[in-house]
Write a protein that holds these residues in place. Structure first.
Motif, PDB file in Angstrom:
ATOM      1  N   ASN A   9       5.419  -7.239   7.058  1.00  0.00           N
ATOM      2  CA  ASN A   9       5.493  -7.936   5.763  1.00  0.00           C
ATOM      3  C   ASN A   9       6.904  -7.950   5.193  1.00  0.00           C
ATOM      4  O   ASN A   9       7.220  -8.785   4.347  1.00  0.00           O
ATOM      5  CB  ASN A   9       4.536  -7.266   4.770  1.00  0.00           C
ATOM      6  CG  ASN A   9       3.090  -7.614   5.060  1.00  0.00           C
ATOM      7  OD1 ASN A   9       2.689  -8.766   4.986  1.00  0.00           O
ATOM      8  ND2 ASN A   9       2.301  -6.628   5.449  1.00  0.00           N
ATOM      9  N   VAL A  51       1.158  -8.751  11.099  1.00  0.00           N
ATOM     10  CA  VAL A  51       0.185  -8.529  10.022  1.00  0.00           C
ATOM     11  C   VAL A  51       0.320  -9.649   8.987  1.00  0.00           C
ATOM     12  O   VAL A  51      -0.275  -9.599   7.915  1.00  0.00           O
ATOM     13  CB  VAL A  51       0.426  -7.160   9.355  1.00  0.00           C
ATOM     14  CG1 VAL A  51       0.087  -6.041  10.325  1.00  0.00           C
ATOM     15  CG2 VAL A  51       1.851  -7.036   8.851  1.00  0.00           C
ATOM     16  N   TYR A  88     -12.414   1.413  13.095  1.00  0.00           N
ATOM     17  CA  TYR A  88     -12.937   0.440  12.130  1.00  0.00           C
ATOM     18  C   TYR A  88     -14.255  -0.164  12.640  1.00  0.00           C
ATOM     19  O   TYR A  88     -14.363  -0.523  13.810  1.00  0.00           O
ATOM     20  CB  TYR A  88     -11.937  -0.681  11.920  1.00  0.00           C
ATOM     21  CG  TYR A  88     -10.933  -0.492  10.793  1.00  0.00           C
ATOM     22  CD1 TYR A  88     -10.342   0.733  10.541  1.00  0.00           C
ATOM     23  CD2 TYR A  88     -10.573  -1.562   9.978  1.00  0.00           C
ATOM     24  CE1 TYR A  88      -9.431   0.893   9.515  1.00  0.00           C
ATOM     25  CE2 TYR A  88      -9.655  -1.421   8.942  1.00  0.00           C
ATOM     26  CZ  TYR A  88      -9.093  -0.193   8.709  1.00  0.00           C
ATOM     27  OH  TYR A  88      -8.177  -0.041   7.688  1.00  0.00           O
ATOM     28  N   ASP A  93     -10.163  -6.249  11.085  1.00  0.00           N
ATOM     29  CA  ASP A  93      -9.627  -6.040   9.728  1.00  0.00           C
ATOM     30  C   ASP A  93      -8.409  -5.119   9.733  1.00  0.00           C
ATOM     31  O   ASP A  93      -7.645  -5.083   8.766  1.00  0.00           O
ATOM     32  CB  ASP A  93     -10.690  -5.419   8.817  1.00  0.00           C
ATOM     33  CG  ASP A  93     -11.800  -6.403   8.467  1.00  0.00           C
ATOM     34  OD1 ASP A  93     -12.820  -5.959   7.918  1.00  0.00           O
ATOM     35  OD2 ASP A  93     -11.628  -7.610   8.774  1.00  0.00           O
ATOM     36  N   MET A  94      -8.236  -4.368  10.805  1.00  0.00           N
ATOM     37  CA  MET A  94      -7.157  -3.360  10.833  1.00  0.00           C
ATOM     38  C   MET A  94      -5.853  -4.018  11.288  1.00  0.00           C
ATOM     39  O   MET A  94      -5.826  -4.769  12.267  1.00  0.00           O
ATOM     40  CB  MET A  94      -7.518  -2.217  11.790  1.00  0.00           C
ATOM     41  CG  MET A  94      -6.482  -1.104  11.867  1.00  0.00           C
ATOM     42  SD  MET A  94      -7.100   0.271  12.853  1.00  0.00           S
ATOM     43  CE  MET A  94      -5.570   1.024  13.373  1.00  0.00           C
ATOM     44  N   GLY A  95      -4.805  -3.751  10.579  1.00  0.00           N
ATOM     45  CA  GLY A  95      -3.500  -4.357  10.891  1.00  0.00           C
ATOM     46  C   GLY A  95      -3.102  -4.116  12.343  1.00  0.00           C
ATOM     47  O   GLY A  95      -3.179  -2.989  12.830  1.00  0.00           O
ATOM     48  N   ASP A  97      -0.265  -3.907  13.575  1.00  0.00           N
ATOM     49  CA  ASP A  97       0.854  -2.959  13.702  1.00  0.00           C
ATOM     50  C   ASP A  97       0.334  -1.537  13.809  1.00  0.00           C
ATOM     51  O   ASP A  97       0.873  -0.716  14.549  1.00  0.00           O
ATOM     52  CB  ASP A  97       1.841  -3.105  12.543  1.00  0.00           C
ATOM     53  CG  ASP A  97       1.204  -2.850  11.177  1.00  0.00           C
ATOM     54  OD1 ASP A  97      -0.029  -3.001  11.035  1.00  0.00           O
ATOM     55  OD2 ASP A  97       1.950  -2.489  10.260  1.00  0.00           O
ATOM     56  N   ARG A  98      -0.739  -1.258  13.066  1.00  0.00           N
ATOM     57  CA  ARG A  98      -1.314   0.108  13.113  1.00  0.00           C
ATOM     58  C   ARG A  98      -1.895   0.378  14.490  1.00  0.00           C
ATOM     59  O   ARG A  98      -1.712   1.443  15.068  1.00  0.00           O
ATOM     60  CB  ARG A  98      -2.376   0.250  12.035  1.00  0.00           C
ATOM     61  CG  ARG A  98      -1.863   0.160  10.614  1.00  0.00           C
ATOM     62  CD  ARG A  98      -2.994   0.169   9.597  1.00  0.00           C
ATOM     63  NE  ARG A  98      -3.781   1.400   9.644  1.00  0.00           N
ATOM     64  CZ  ARG A  98      -4.952   1.535   8.996  1.00  0.00           C
ATOM     65  NH1 ARG A  98      -5.477   0.518   8.316  1.00  0.00           N
ATOM     66  NH2 ARG A  98      -5.613   2.684   9.066  1.00  0.00           N
ATOM     67  N   SER A 120       6.364  -1.652   4.761  1.00  0.00           N
ATOM     68  CA  SER A 120       6.063  -2.229   3.428  1.00  0.00           C
ATOM     69  C   SER A 120       4.980  -1.389   2.767  1.00  0.00           C
ATOM     70  O   SER A 120       5.063  -1.029   1.594  1.00  0.00           O
ATOM     71  CB  SER A 120       5.566  -3.665   3.566  1.00  0.00           C
ATOM     72  OG  SER A 120       6.491  -4.432   4.279  1.00  0.00           O
ATOM     73  N   ALA A 121       3.957  -1.089   3.583  1.00  0.00           N
ATOM     74  CA  ALA A 121       2.976  -0.072   3.182  1.00  0.00           C
ATOM     75  C   ALA A 121       3.229   1.129   4.094  1.00  0.00           C
ATOM     76  O   ALA A 121       3.740   0.984   5.203  1.00  0.00           O
ATOM     77  CB  ALA A 121       1.553  -0.584   3.368  1.00  0.00           C
TER      78      ALA A 121
HETATM   79  C1  LIG Z   1      -1.293  -1.952   5.925  1.00  0.00           C
HETATM   80  C2  LIG Z   1      -0.334  -3.017   6.400  1.00  0.00           C
HETATM   81  C3  LIG Z   1       0.063  -3.954   5.284  1.00  0.00           C
HETATM   82  C4  LIG Z   1       0.940  -2.335   6.936  1.00  0.00           C
HETATM   83  O1  LIG Z   1       1.798  -3.354   7.393  1.00  0.00           O
HETATM   84  P1  LIG Z   1       3.381  -3.275   7.189  1.00  0.00           P
HETATM   85  O2  LIG Z   1       3.636  -2.306   6.093  1.00  0.00           O
HETATM   86  O3  LIG Z   1       3.893  -2.764   8.491  1.00  0.00           O
HETATM   87  O4  LIG Z   1       3.846  -4.650   6.893  1.00  0.00           O
HETATM   88  C5  LIG Z   1      -0.930  -3.804   7.595  1.00  0.00           C
HETATM   89  O5  LIG Z   1      -1.345  -2.889   8.587  1.00  0.00           O
HETATM   90  C6  LIG Z   1      -2.115  -4.651   7.173  1.00  0.00           C
HETATM   91  O6  LIG Z   1      -1.931  -5.745   6.665  1.00  0.00           O
HETATM   92  N1  LIG Z   1      -3.351  -4.128   7.426  1.00  0.00           N
HETATM   93  C7  LIG Z   1      -4.544  -4.864   7.095  1.00  0.00           C
HETATM   94  C8  LIG Z   1      -5.517  -3.962   6.358  1.00  0.00           C
HETATM   95  C9  LIG Z   1      -5.928  -2.712   7.138  1.00  0.00           C
HETATM   96  O7  LIG Z   1      -5.167  -2.283   8.049  1.00  0.00           O
HETATM   97  O8  LIG Z   1      -7.011  -2.154   6.829  1.00  0.00           O
END
Ligand SMILES: CC(C)(COP(=O)(O)O)[C@@H](O)C(=O)NCCC(=O)O
Ligand SMILES: Nc1ncnc2c1ncn2[C@@H]1O[C@H](COP(=O)(O)OP(=O)(O)O)[C@@H](O)[C@H]1O
Ligand SMILES: [K+]
Length: 238
Positions: A9, A51, A88, A93-95, A97-98, A120-121
């Motif tokens: 993000n 994401v 999950y 639904d899970m990003g 990147d995670r 970002s998060a």
């Molecule tokens: C939590 C996040 C915003 C982290 O993304 P980032 O900070 O790397 O941009 C991303 O993993 C996301 O959009 N997740 C979707 C919701 C979830 O993981 O439950």
């Protein structure tokens, strides 16, 4: 060559792989332009972990297709992949990147392990010894934290600055920066106090967490490391 992209993000991180070698890499900040045309050639494939919204995904795909003549392959979170199981109920639904950071971590380190991505998060995810994702946490990252203070208040105005005296602030700026450091220390202490497994940290604010005392191994490109393993069908030697 293969272009690997982690489009978060805040920033887009990329690297160019030719066989065993990373021949180039870079980071494109929010609002910046990813100068794809300037990359070494030939680029046969592009793989992406993102994401971002569907609209931004289409925008990136069009840019890559126009500049490279290659349609990117987007990889998303899966229920079961590379020997890992997503915790999950709705894996989609899970990003991504995670998920890719978990795969990358499992390739670097036998679980149980904890992955912290200070982006970002800030995300924290747990992978048990059986390669099962046990869930995680999502917190606002540093940029969001500061943007919220600035954007949602009339009078909290600050210049920033890395230093932290360790004492209560005596100006708005010092109170804000000291408060940010408090949050880093609180997260570091919380994670250090756990005994789940080795902690691996990545993301643009990883160094700040390490400086605040987080005991973790730093992998700056953990998402790309996992994306690469997904792309080659890596499996752990369980
Ligand atoms: C939590 C996040 C915003 C982290 O993304 P980032 O900070 O790397 O941009 C991303 O993993 C996301 O959009 N997740 C979707 C919701 C979830 O993981 O439950
Ligand atoms: N040049 C930069 N632009 C934006 N954020 C940066 C930069 N340098 C460091 N950061 C820090 O990195 C964080 C974003 O990390 P990053 O891993 O790139 O996020 P994401 O994966 O969400 O795009 C921000 O919270 C910010 O504090
Ligand atoms: K990230």
């Amino acid at each position: 060559m293969i272009l690997q992209i982690d489009a978060g993000n805040s920033r887009l991180k990329w690297r160019l792989r030719a066989g065993e070698e990373i021949v180039d890499r870079g980071v494109v900040s929010a609002g910046g332009v990813f100068d794809v045309a300037g990359l070494p050639r030939p680029i046969e494939r592009v793989v992406v972990s993102t994401v971002r919204s569907d609209a931004r995904r289409v925008e990136l795909a069009n840019q890559l297709r126009t500049s490279l003549g290659v349609s990117p392959e987007f990889h998303d979170t899966q229920a079961h992949q590379c020997g890992l199981r997503c915790g999950y109920a709705r894996p989609g639904d899970m990003g991504a990147d995670r998920w890719h950071a978990l795969v990358g971590a499992a390739a670097h380190q036998h679980p149980p392990l904890v992955v912290v991505d200070a982006g970002s998060a800030i995300t924290v995810d747990y992978l048990d010894a059986a390669y099962r994702h046990r869930g995680g946490y999502i917190l606002p990252g540093e940029r969001l934290h500061l943007n919220a203070l600035f954007g949602e208040t009339d009078r909290v105005r600050f210049q920033g600055g890395a230093g932290h005296s360790g004492r209560p602030g005596r100006s708005t700026n010092d109170c804000v920066m000291g408060g940010l450091h408090w949050l880093r220390e609180a997260l570091a202490d919380r994670l250090n106090a756990e005994s789940f497994g080795a902690v691996l940290v990545t993301g643009g604010d990883a160094e700040a967490l390490l400086a605040a005392g987080l005991q973790a191994r730093w992998y700056p490109e953990l998402v790309l490391d996992g994306l690469e393993r997904v792309d080659i069908g890596w499996e752990p030697d369980i």
